[in-house]
Every structure is written in C-alpha cells, then in structure tokens.
Design a protein around this motif. Structure first.
Motif, short mmCIF file in Angstrom:
data_model
loop_
_atom_site.label_atom_id
_atom_site.label_comp_id
_atom_site.label_asym_id
_atom_site.label_seq_id
_atom_site.Cartn_x
_atom_site.Cartn_y
_atom_site.Cartn_z
N ALA A 228 0.81 -1.23 0.00
CA ALA A 228 0.00 0.00 0.00
C ALA A 228 0.84 1.28 0.00
O ALA A 228 0.42 2.30 0.52
CB ALA A 228 -0.98 0.01 1.17
N LEU A 229 2.03 1.20 -0.55
CA LEU A 229 2.82 2.42 -0.71
C LEU A 229 2.41 3.13 -2.00
O LEU A 229 2.52 4.34 -2.12
CB LEU A 229 4.32 2.10 -0.75
CG LEU A 229 4.94 1.61 0.55
CD1 LEU A 229 6.38 1.20 0.34
CD2 LEU A 229 4.87 2.67 1.63
N SER B 289 -2.20 -2.44 12.13
CA SER B 289 -3.50 -1.76 12.14
C SER B 289 -3.43 -0.45 12.94
O SER B 289 -2.78 -0.38 13.98
CB SER B 289 -4.54 -2.70 12.75
OG SER B 289 -5.62 -1.96 13.25
N PRO B 290 -4.13 0.58 12.49
CA PRO B 290 -4.10 1.86 13.22
C PRO B 290 -4.81 1.78 14.57
O PRO B 290 -4.67 2.66 15.41
CB PRO B 290 -4.82 2.82 12.27
CG PRO B 290 -5.65 1.96 11.40
CD PRO B 290 -4.90 0.68 11.25
N LEU C 5 -2.36 4.94 3.77
CA LEU C 5 -2.26 3.83 2.81
C LEU C 5 -2.68 4.32 1.43
O LEU C 5 -3.54 5.19 1.30
CB LEU C 5 -3.16 2.67 3.24
CG LEU C 5 -2.94 2.11 4.65
CD1 LEU C 5 -3.98 1.04 4.96
CD2 LEU C 5 -1.55 1.53 4.79
N ALA C 6 -2.09 3.75 0.41
CA ALA C 6 -2.42 4.15 -0.95
C ALA C 6 -3.83 3.72 -1.33
O ALA C 6 -4.45 4.28 -2.21
CB ALA C 6 -1.41 3.57 -1.93
N TYR C 7 -4.31 2.69 -0.65
CA TYR C 7 -5.68 2.23 -0.86
C TYR C 7 -6.15 1.61 0.45
O TYR C 7 -5.32 1.16 1.25
CB TYR C 7 -5.75 1.20 -2.00
CG TYR C 7 -4.75 0.07 -1.87
CD1 TYR C 7 -5.08 -1.07 -1.15
CD2 TYR C 7 -3.49 0.15 -2.45
CE1 TYR C 7 -4.17 -2.10 -1.01
CE2 TYR C 7 -2.57 -0.87 -2.33
CZ TYR C 7 -2.92 -2.00 -1.61
OH TYR C 7 -2.02 -3.01 -1.47
N PRO C 8 -7.43 1.60 0.72
CA PRO C 8 -7.90 1.07 2.00
C PRO C 8 -7.67 -0.44 2.13
O PRO C 8 -7.89 -1.19 1.17
CB PRO C 8 -9.40 1.41 2.02
CG PRO C 8 -9.76 1.71 0.61
CD PRO C 8 -8.54 2.17 -0.08
N GLU D 204 -5.21 4.21 7.16
CA GLU D 204 -3.89 4.51 7.70
C GLU D 204 -3.31 3.26 8.34
O GLU D 204 -4.03 2.30 8.60
CB GLU D 204 -3.98 5.61 8.77
CG GLU D 204 -4.13 6.99 8.19
CD GLU D 204 -4.14 8.03 9.29
OE1 GLU D 204 -4.54 7.69 10.43
OE2 GLU D 204 -3.75 9.17 9.01
N GLY D 205 -2.01 3.29 8.58
CA GLY D 205 -1.39 2.15 9.23
C GLY D 205 -0.01 2.51 9.74
O GLY D 205 0.58 3.50 9.32
#
Lengths: 102, 136
Positions: A95-96, B11-12, B48-51, B57-58
């Motif tokens: 997910a970068l 995980s956030p 994150l670039a995608y969920p 977020e993470g």
C-alpha cells in the motif's frame, strides 16, 4: 537523420548526443518532429538497485491513473524497466502505491 | 549470508504499547531462527495508498535481517496475526550484488560524454586571434 536518435534510444545509454543537436538545427524548418532523445534515468544516475520503498522516486513513473509508465514514454532501458516494474509491484502490495486511482 | 527486508503494516487501532510488544515479538521470532537484526526503522503512521480492511492509515515498520536460513517462521507468524494488515519479505543481497557489478561496468559508457564539451572549446579558439587585431 530523424530516425537515428529514435532508434538508438533502445540501446540504453548509448554514446550519442542527448539531443538531435546539430541534425535538428540543419533541417529545422523541414522537420518539425523535433524529438528529444529520452535517456534511461537509472542509467544516467547509475541507480542500479531500484528500491520499492523509495516512493517519491517511483511516483515519477506512475501517471494519474496509477498505471506503470510505459518504456516508450519514459525512455527507461529494458533492464531498468523490468526492475522498476518489480519495485512498483512490491510497493503496491504494501500500500505504498495504488493499484488504480480514479 | 542473506539479507532480508521485512516491511509490515500494523492496524491503526493498535495501541502504542501493543505495537512495541508486537514488534519485539517479531524480532524474537526471527532471531530464534538464526537471523540477526541489522537495521530497524519505524516509519510511524502513514496513509495507505488504498484502504485495507477499511483502514486508510497504518503503522509501517521495517526490519533488515541477515540470516543463513529463511524467515519462513516470521512469515507464518505475520500471516496469523490479525494486527498485521500487510507484510512483505524481500531478499535483497543478490540484487545489491548485481547492482554493484553493473555499477562497475557502467563507467566505461560514461567516458563518451566528456567528448561533448570539446566542440565549443574549439570554437572559442579562433576568437582569440581576432580580438587582439581589433584592439591593435
């Protein structure tokens, strides 16, 4: 004359002038196809290891849509395009980088 | 000796204490299988670039290990822990070696370039004889 710079770009970091330079000036009026020769960024900067964690660098090879920029546009040589491709795909799994954006 | 890079996202929702215990746990797991920690980076909270699992977020964390064996045990553990959203283990020593080799080879190509500045230098030379004449 115009064909030469276009073909030599595939050879990756060939010794020719980076632009059509003298050729472009001579036939300037006839050939309005003045294409700048694209050089492989990684060959020039000698970045042999392409790191998947280097998001800023990789983002330069990702247009809006999130796809991988093709070689014919970026001018990356075959070897480095392959490594770049791997790096981008790795970055996507963590997910970068996005797989797709709209 | 192989070098591995382990990057994982927590995980956030994980509290800081839990995060540190998880991180140290993973370290122990790897070290128990004969790996040595070479580098560690906590990237902190990142978008994150995608969920992933509806999280946007993470917490990113990076390990660099050196080991003779594989990190399959750590890989298995990370898969089982729900708190880890994603993880990736990449072997880097071979790529770095290849990169070094290529870097040594490339300077030969580089030598072509210094020839380019020669041309303007030649053009400047005829200018010098002209100037003294004009002044005289």
């Amino acid at each position: 004359m115009a064909l030469q710079p276009r073909r030599s770009e595939g050879s990756g970091g060939g010794g020719r002038d980076s632009r059509g330079g003298p050729g472009g000036q001579q036939g300037g009026k006839k050939k309005f196809f003045y294409r700048r020769k694209r050089v492989c960024k990684f060959c020039v900067e000698k970045l042999e290891y392409i790191d998947y964690k280097d998001v800023k660098m990789l983002q330069g090879f990702i247009p809006e849509r999130g796809k991988i920029l093709p070689r014919r546009i970026s001018g990356t040589c075959a070897l480095h395009q392959r490594k770049l491709q791997n790096a981008i795909k790795r970055a996507r799994t963590v997910a970068l980088l996005p797989f797709a954006t709209d | 000796m192989r070098t591995y890079e382990v990057l994982f996202i927590l995980s956030p929702q994980v509290a800081e204490e839990e995060a540190t215990t998880l991180v140290s746990e993973f370290k122990k797991v790897a070290e128990s299988t004969g790996a040595q920690l070479r580098n560690e980076e906590a990237w902190g909270r990142r978008r994150l670039a995608y969920p992933i699992q509806k999280f946007t977020e993470g917490y990113y964390h990076l390990f660099v290990f050196e080991s003779d064996g594989s990190l399959s045990e750590l890989d298995r553990r990370m898969k089982n822990v729900d708190r880890v959203l994603r993880h990736i283990i990449v072997r880097t020593d071979e790529d770095h070696k290849r990169a070094e080799k290529l870097a040594k080879r490339n300077p030969k190509k580089e030598r072509v370039r210094p020839a380019a500045p020669m041309a303007p230098a030649e053009q400047q030379q005829p200018e010098f004889p002209i100037e003294p004449e004009a002044r005289a």
